[in-house]
Design an enzyme around this catalytic site. Structure first.
Site, PDB file in Angstrom:
ATOM      1  N   LYS A  89     -28.741  -2.689   2.781  1.00 10.53           N
ATOM      2  CA  LYS A  89     -28.382  -1.305   3.130  1.00 10.53           C
ATOM      3  C   LYS A  89     -29.484  -0.667   3.977  1.00 10.53           C
ATOM      4  O   LYS A  89     -30.614  -1.172   4.034  1.00 10.53           O
ATOM      5  CB  LYS A  89     -28.155  -0.503   1.848  1.00 10.53           C
ATOM      6  CG  LYS A  89     -29.398  -0.356   0.980  1.00 10.53           C
ATOM      7  CD  LYS A  89     -29.057   0.245  -0.387  1.00 10.53           C
ATOM      8  CE  LYS A  89     -30.289   0.349  -1.263  1.00 10.53           C
ATOM      9  NZ  LYS A  89     -29.946   0.726  -2.647  1.00 10.53           N
ATOM     10  N   ARG A 122     -25.229   8.854 -11.531  1.00 11.95           N
ATOM     11  CA  ARG A 122     -25.056   9.023 -10.088  1.00 11.95           C
ATOM     12  C   ARG A 122     -23.583   8.783  -9.794  1.00 11.95           C
ATOM     13  O   ARG A 122     -22.837   9.721  -9.588  1.00 11.95           O
ATOM     14  CB  ARG A 122     -25.975   8.025  -9.369  1.00 11.95           C
ATOM     15  CG  ARG A 122     -26.082   8.211  -7.893  1.00 11.95           C
ATOM     16  CD  ARG A 122     -27.230   7.406  -7.292  1.00 11.95           C
ATOM     17  NE  ARG A 122     -27.071   5.963  -7.401  1.00 11.95           N
ATOM     18  CZ  ARG A 122     -27.928   5.085  -6.871  1.00 11.95           C
ATOM     19  NH1 ARG A 122     -28.999   5.508  -6.221  1.00 11.95           N
ATOM     20  NH2 ARG A 122     -27.731   3.784  -6.990  1.00 11.95           N
ATOM     21  N   HIS A 153     -26.355   0.235 -12.692  1.00 10.27           N
ATOM     22  CA  HIS A 153     -27.662   0.321 -12.025  1.00 10.27           C
ATOM     23  C   HIS A 153     -28.648   1.006 -12.967  1.00 10.27           C
ATOM     24  O   HIS A 153     -28.309   1.984 -13.623  1.00 10.27           O
ATOM     25  CB  HIS A 153     -27.511   1.104 -10.718  1.00 10.27           C
ATOM     26  CG  HIS A 153     -28.698   1.013  -9.807  1.00 10.27           C
ATOM     27  ND1 HIS A 153     -29.288  -0.175  -9.436  1.00 10.27           N
ATOM     28  CD2 HIS A 153     -29.407   1.981  -9.166  1.00 10.27           C
ATOM     29  CE1 HIS A 153     -30.297   0.069  -8.610  1.00 10.27           C
ATOM     30  NE2 HIS A 153     -30.398   1.373  -8.430  1.00 10.27           N
ATOM     31  N   ARG A 159     -29.044  -8.259  -7.671  1.00  8.69           N
ATOM     32  CA  ARG A 159     -29.051  -7.523  -6.398  1.00  8.69           C
ATOM     33  C   ARG A 159     -30.505  -7.389  -5.946  1.00  8.69           C
ATOM     34  O   ARG A 159     -31.280  -6.617  -6.504  1.00  8.69           O
ATOM     35  CB  ARG A 159     -28.401  -6.146  -6.586  1.00  8.69           C
ATOM     36  CG  ARG A 159     -26.964  -6.225  -7.115  1.00  8.69           C
ATOM     37  CD  ARG A 159     -26.276  -4.869  -7.107  1.00  8.69           C
ATOM     38  NE  ARG A 159     -26.951  -3.863  -7.900  1.00  8.69           N
ATOM     39  CZ  ARG A 159     -26.725  -3.601  -9.193  1.00  8.69           C
ATOM     40  NH1 ARG A 159     -25.821  -4.299  -9.862  1.00  8.69           N
ATOM     41  NH2 ARG A 159     -27.402  -2.641  -9.805  1.00  8.69           N
ATOM     42  N   TYR A 170     -52.428  19.103  19.284  1.00  6.14           N
ATOM     43  CA  TYR A 170     -51.868  20.430  18.995  1.00  6.14           C
ATOM     44  C   TYR A 170     -52.639  21.092  17.864  1.00  6.14           C
ATOM     45  O   TYR A 170     -52.946  20.459  16.842  1.00  6.14           O
ATOM     46  CB  TYR A 170     -50.404  20.309  18.555  1.00  6.14           C
ATOM     47  CG  TYR A 170     -49.452  19.943  19.669  1.00  6.14           C
ATOM     48  CD1 TYR A 170     -49.293  20.755  20.783  1.00  6.14           C
ATOM     49  CD2 TYR A 170     -48.698  18.781  19.585  1.00  6.14           C
ATOM     50  CE1 TYR A 170     -48.402  20.428  21.791  1.00  6.14           C
ATOM     51  CE2 TYR A 170     -47.789  18.440  20.585  1.00  6.14           C
ATOM     52  CZ  TYR A 170     -47.649  19.270  21.688  1.00  6.14           C
ATOM     53  OH  TYR A 170     -46.770  18.933  22.671  1.00  6.14           O
ATOM     54  N   CYS A 223     -48.226  13.897  17.379  1.00  3.57           N
ATOM     55  CA  CYS A 223     -47.231  14.516  18.264  1.00  3.57           C
ATOM     56  C   CYS A 223     -45.885  13.808  18.088  1.00  3.57           C
ATOM     57  O   CYS A 223     -45.774  12.834  17.363  1.00  3.57           O
ATOM     58  CB  CYS A 223     -47.662  14.403  19.721  1.00  3.57           C
ATOM     59  SG  CYS A 223     -49.345  14.912  20.072  1.00  3.57           S
ATOM     60  N   MET A 224     -44.865  14.285  18.813  1.00  6.42           N
ATOM     61  CA  MET A 224     -43.544  13.672  18.692  1.00  6.42           C
ATOM     62  C   MET A 224     -43.567  12.202  19.151  1.00  6.42           C
ATOM     63  O   MET A 224     -42.934  11.347  18.518  1.00  6.42           O
ATOM     64  CB  MET A 224     -42.518  14.451  19.523  1.00  6.42           C
ATOM     65  CG  MET A 224     -41.099  13.984  19.294  1.00  6.42           C
ATOM     66  SD  MET A 224     -39.884  14.826  20.330  1.00  6.42           S
ATOM     67  CE  MET A 224     -39.879  16.464  19.645  1.00  6.42           C
ATOM     68  N   ASP A 225     -44.307  11.923  20.219  1.00  8.43           N
ATOM     69  CA  ASP A 225     -44.224  10.597  20.840  1.00  8.43           C
ATOM     70  C   ASP A 225     -45.570   9.876  20.926  1.00  8.43           C
ATOM     71  O   ASP A 225     -45.625   8.744  21.398  1.00  8.43           O
ATOM     72  CB  ASP A 225     -43.669  10.742  22.264  1.00  8.43           C
ATOM     73  CG  ASP A 225     -42.483  11.688  22.288  1.00  8.43           C
ATOM     74  OD1 ASP A 225     -41.503  11.387  21.589  1.00  8.43           O
ATOM     75  OD2 ASP A 225     -42.564  12.735  22.961  1.00  8.43           O
TER      76      ASP A 225
HETATM   77  C1  LIG Z   1     -30.566  -0.151  -3.491  1.00 10.90           C
HETATM   78  C2  LIG Z   1     -29.882  -0.751  -4.649  1.00 10.90           C
HETATM   79  C3  LIG Z   1     -30.323  -1.970  -5.182  1.00 10.90           C
HETATM   80  C4  LIG Z   1     -31.590  -2.660  -4.734  1.00 10.90           C
HETATM   81  O1  LIG Z   1     -32.704  -2.080  -5.391  1.00 10.90           O
HETATM   82  P1  LIG Z   1     -34.152  -2.754  -5.278  1.00 10.90           P
HETATM   83  O2  LIG Z   1     -34.993  -1.952  -6.179  1.00 10.90           O
HETATM   84  O3  LIG Z   1     -34.547  -2.588  -3.833  1.00 10.90           O
HETATM   85  O4  LIG Z   1     -33.985  -4.163  -5.658  1.00 10.90           O
HETATM   86  C5  LIG Z   1     -29.568  -2.540  -6.190  1.00 10.90           C
HETATM   87  N1  LIG Z   1     -28.468  -1.940  -6.665  1.00 10.90           N
HETATM   88  C6  LIG Z   1     -28.011  -0.766  -6.191  1.00 10.90           C
HETATM   89  C7  LIG Z   1     -26.800  -0.157  -6.766  1.00 10.90           C
HETATM   90  C8  LIG Z   1     -28.718  -0.115  -5.187  1.00 10.90           C
HETATM   91  O5  LIG Z   1     -28.283   1.053  -4.726  1.00 10.90           O
END
Ligand SMILES: *Cc1c(COP(=O)(O)O)cnc(C)c1O
Length: 372
Positions: A41, A136, A166, A220, A266, A312-314
């Protein structure tokens, strides 16, 4: 090595061998039957979703996870067959697109299923999300879970492929809230008439340092695929060393000496007390080098030197120990000679977590992929 033409010398170097190494090490660490879901992601935490996904799959991951429908479609364009799970919310309107593209969606509402089956007539794979304490997304009671389960089973185009939750505190030393969530998940599982193919709860921290039973059918794998530890606590418990994949480099584009009493940038917030060489770097807050990083060290010639004045920005300026030439290489994140500046150091500088640092390096900074 893929190299489009980039004129500005500022670039992020992504070490795909490090990604592969981190996945291979995880593979050795977990039970052989447990699948690896590579979490890519947010453009693979800023590393580049497609390239990271390919490296992870080569190293033994068997599925990808993203956060949004758009991310799933982007990965699908480049990887036509791999299983992709959207971990977050998908609107009902995305269901038919997901079915067409063989993208697996997360569901946590019977109403969603009821609505989606009107517009989506093709087979669509679903994972149920259960809320065990993160609060969540996810179903919150066994009653809700059973009615969602029945709704899915009664729609012949929907395939229940997984169930997951999670953890909120997997990376912390205090285990009590984590254990509560793990136990709550078991209660949810018992409420199901039949388990789907993929039961998964483990994020990186859980996969690396918790009871192996929590690996269930898949883990995951996110932050440590990128070579970063989920927290300082997990870092102290790592079962194997990690290899960071992200470096950030640029070059000096201007060098000058300023006298005592002269200032930089700046607001003239940095004033030299003695004759000082100032170097200019072509990277700024529009690249994700936010102004709070002022004062952070960078590496030149293997030595640490600070960013001085406001960013700065850049562009931003650094104080140099000597009159280096234009074109001299500067490492903001990564190794140079015997010195290293880590993402963890950057995170500490602005009081955040390592996850955030590469994520906010903007798309103006090209990702250059390195392998072998
Ligand atoms: C982002 C995410 C993960 C990965 O988490 P890590 O701590 O980077 O391993 C796993 N499960 C869900 C639902 C997430 O949103």
């Amino acid at each position: 090595m893929r190299n489009n033409k980039h004129f500005r010398p500022t670039k992020a170097i992504i070490d795909l061998d490090a990604i592969k190494y981190n996945v291979l090490q995880l593979k050795k660490h977990i039970h052989p039957n447990v699948k690896i879901i590579a979490v890519v992601k947010a453009n693979a935490y800023g590393h580049g979703d497609v390239e990271v996904a390919k490296a992870a799959l080569e190293a033994g991951a068997s599925m990808l996870a993203v956060a949004t429908p758009e991310e799933a479609l982007h990965v699908r364009k480049h990887l036509p067959t791999v299983d992709i799970l959207v971990l977050g919310y998908s609107p009902v309107s995305f269901a038919e697109y997901a079915a067409n593209e063989n993208i697996t969606l997360t569901v946590y509402s019977s109403d969603w299923v009821e609505e989606a089956k009107k517009s989506c007539n093709k087979p669509l794979k679903l994972h149920i999300k259960v809320d065990t304490g993160m609060h969540r997304i996810g179903v919150t009671s066994e009653k809700e879970l059973r009615s969602l389960y029945e709704k899915i089973q009664s729609a012949e185009q929907f395939i229940l492929d997984g169930i997951f939750t999670h953890f909120a505190t997997a990376d912390e030393e205090d285990d009590s809230y984590f254990q509560k969530q793990a136990n709550r998940f078991e209660q949810f599982l018992k409420a199901l008439p039949e388990k789907p193919r993929l039961v998964h709860v483990a994020n990186t921290a859980t996969a690396l340092i918790k009871d192996a039973r929590l690996q269930y059918d898949a883990v995951r794998f996110g932050i440590s695929m990128y070579g970063l530890a989920p927290s300082e606590f997990v870092k102290s418990k790592l079962p194997y060393p990690l290899k960071p994949a992200f470096s950030l480099e640029t070059e000096l584009v201007a060098v000058k000496q300023i006298g005592p009493g002269e200032s930089v940038g700046y607001g003239a917030t940095f004033t030299a007390e003695q004759p000082t060489y100032i170097g200019t770097l072509p990277i700024g807050y529009a690249d994700g080098l936010i102004r709070k990083y002022s004062g952070q060290d960078v590496l030149i010639d293997g030595k640490r030197v600070p960013i001085v004045g406001r960013i700065c920005m850049d562009q931003c300026m650094i104080a140099l120990p000597a009159a280096y030439n234009i074109g001299e290489k500067v490492v903001l994140i990564g190794k140079q000679k015997n010195e290293e500046i880590t993402i963890d150091e950057w995170a500490a500088k602005v009081d955040t977590i390592n996850y955030e640092v590469p994520c906010i390096i903007t798309s103006r900074v090209p990702r250059i992929y390195y392998k072998n």
